[in-house]
Scaffold this active site. Sequence first.
Site, PDB file in Angstrom:
ATOM      1  N   TYR A 141      17.150  -2.977 -12.621  1.00 51.75           N
ATOM      2  CA  TYR A 141      16.985  -1.919 -13.627  1.00 51.75           C
ATOM      3  C   TYR A 141      15.876  -2.255 -14.631  1.00 51.75           C
ATOM      4  CZ  TYR A 141      21.160   0.953 -12.694  1.00 51.75           C
ATOM      5  OH  TYR A 141      22.078   1.800 -12.163  1.00 51.75           O
ATOM      6  N   LYS A 192      24.119 -10.053  -2.351  1.00 51.08           N
ATOM      7  CA  LYS A 192      23.483  -9.792  -1.053  1.00 51.08           C
ATOM      8  C   LYS A 192      22.694 -11.059  -0.718  1.00 51.08           C
ATOM      9  CE  LYS A 192      22.485  -7.017   2.405  1.00 51.08           C
ATOM     10  NZ  LYS A 192      23.476  -6.545   3.392  1.00 51.08           N
ATOM     11  N   ASP A 224      27.715  -4.903   0.955  1.00 51.31           N
ATOM     12  CA  ASP A 224      28.049  -3.870   1.947  1.00 51.31           C
ATOM     13  C   ASP A 224      29.503  -4.014   2.386  1.00 51.31           C
ATOM     14  OD1 ASP A 224      27.221  -6.286   3.047  1.00 51.31           O
ATOM     15  OD2 ASP A 224      26.109  -5.411   4.715  1.00 51.31           O
ATOM     16  N   ASP A 248      26.889  -0.579 -10.599  1.00 46.24           N
ATOM     17  CA  ASP A 248      26.791   0.869 -10.826  1.00 46.24           C
ATOM     18  C   ASP A 248      27.419   1.607  -9.646  1.00 46.24           C
ATOM     19  OD1 ASP A 248      25.888   3.335 -11.937  1.00 46.24           O
ATOM     20  OD2 ASP A 248      24.177   3.305 -10.558  1.00 46.24           O
ATOM     21  N   ASP A 252      31.443   3.588  -9.300  1.00 43.71           N
ATOM     22  CA  ASP A 252      31.656   5.001  -8.946  1.00 43.71           C
ATOM     23  C   ASP A 252      32.580   5.091  -7.725  1.00 43.71           C
ATOM     24  OD1 ASP A 252      29.946   5.997 -10.954  1.00 43.71           O
ATOM     25  OD2 ASP A 252      29.126   7.523  -9.625  1.00 43.71           O
TER      26      ASP A 252
HETATM   27  C1  LIG Z   1      22.544   7.089 -16.178  1.00 39.51           C
HETATM   28  C2  LIG Z   1      22.344   5.753 -15.561  1.00 39.51           C
HETATM   29  C3  LIG Z   1      21.154   5.092 -16.179  1.00 39.51           C
HETATM   30  C4  LIG Z   1      23.588   4.856 -15.648  1.00 39.51           C
HETATM   31  C5  LIG Z   1      23.357   3.560 -14.895  1.00 39.51           C
HETATM   32  O1  LIG Z   1      22.828   3.574 -13.775  1.00 39.51           O
HETATM   33  O2  LIG Z   1      23.715   2.515 -15.439  1.00 39.51           O
HETATM   34  C6  LIG Z   1      24.867   5.464 -15.119  1.00 39.51           C
HETATM   35  O3  LIG Z   1      24.830   5.719 -13.752  1.00 39.51           O
HETATM   36  C7  LIG Z   1      26.051   4.561 -15.439  1.00 39.51           C
HETATM   37  O4  LIG Z   1      26.771   4.195 -14.516  1.00 39.51           O
HETATM   38  O5  LIG Z   1      26.256   4.259 -16.623  1.00 39.51           O
HETATM   39 MG   LIG Z   2      26.546   5.074 -12.703  1.00 35.83          MG
END
Ligand SMILES: CC(C)[C@H](C(=O)O)[C@@H](O)C(=O)O
Ligand SMILES: [Mg+2]
Length: 357
Positions: A141, A192, A224, A248, A252
Amino acid sequence: MSRSVLMLPGDGIGPEIVAEAEKVLKKVNEQFELGLQFDHGLVGGAAIDETGEPLPGKTLDRAEKSDAILLGAVGGPKWDKLEMAKRPEKGLLGLRSNLKLFANLRPAILYPQLASASSLKPEVVSGLDIMIVRELTGGIYFGQPRGVRKLEGGERQGYNTYVYSESEIRRIGRVAFEAAQQRSGKLCSVDKANVLEVTVLWREIMDDLAKEYPDVELSHMYVDNAAMQLVRAPKQFDVIVTGNMFGDILSDEAAMLTGSIGMLPSASLNSEKQGMYEPCHGSAPDIAGQGIANPLATILSGAMMLRYSLGEEKAAEAIEAAVSKVLDQGLRTADIMSEGAKQVSTREMGDAVLAAL
Ligand SMILES: CC(C)[C@H](C(=O)O)[C@@H](O)C(=O)O
Ligand SMILES: [Mg+2]
Ligand SMILES: NC(=O)c1ccc[n+]([C@@H]2O[C@H](COP(=O)([O-])OP(=O)(O)OC[C@H]3O[C@@H](n4cnc5c(N)ncnc54)[C@H](O)[C@@H]3O)[C@@H](O)[C@H]2O)c1
């Protein structure tokens, strides 16, 4: 003692969900006499529209001076055509890096009332309680160089750099080992290392740290496989530590095990335990303005704020208990709706939490 909390609603559903969290925080502020002062600021697209910048100096200045920050979400199609440096997401990343919020805690907990909303079968997820510790201010990032360049012949090439220094790995490692000590004593480091040198170093430092934490059982997993194991048998995990981008993505994924991304809160901390708190989800442009977003991840982020930055454990527990109570009452926003439950709006969900307090 007066403490200041900066509210940064941001974009899309951000203002809708932060409004509900603010109601809840104001109520516990009164109930528990916490002495919190609330201030509001602009970040993301909302800040671009007002000032031309995703992170105005005034917002950063206030953020630096506040004891804790509650952020909704940033971004949306309205700003997608802007160059990268000007996008709303830059405001969020700028806050994280300027405040040195390197430790991102993302707890994926399945409320038993939501077992049927999970993507997995109840027997695979019941009792799920995972803590993802994501490094937040380094990795691909933030690595340099980055950009889009012209190659000889005129073709363009996009590039980013995946870097971690030993000290960056060590400090996030310590957060994860300490979290594991306080929980079941199991830590899985995700990397990885079969392909990327940066994560060979990551693995080496984690192994080195393990010598200082003999009560923690450290394991390693390639990302993975970790993504697959999370949906195959998620309860094998307790604490997961990983880099910025893998964290990240995996968080999710883990969100869906808890029923919805609208249930996943987060804390982003620096070494002084100053923190920014936000739901893991984004600004959800597809449902913004409809009053149907789930505010619980943001409300639960408020509970994390009370616990980690303000030292108000009782107030944090009160919020968590109130959330559990509204789920007991069968109230559900659309994303966690199931047969026999009562569907409520964003505001009704916030009101129900308020009433349950
Ligand atoms: C919006 C984006 C920059 C952010 C990230 O990738 O960290 C989001 O996806 C998160 O998970 O907080
Ligand atoms: Mg995110
Ligand atoms: N922390 C943040 O501010 C953050 C995090 C992720 C994405 N983003 C940004 O948000 C914008 C949209 O990104 P995206 O669509 O990839 O991800 P998103 O998380 O905004 O939405 C993904 C899906 O989840 C749903 N969803 C998200 N939050 C929900 C909630 N509280 N209740 C019910 N449903 C919810 C959305 O409706 C959508 O279908 C982008 O600009 C992205 O960069 C910001």
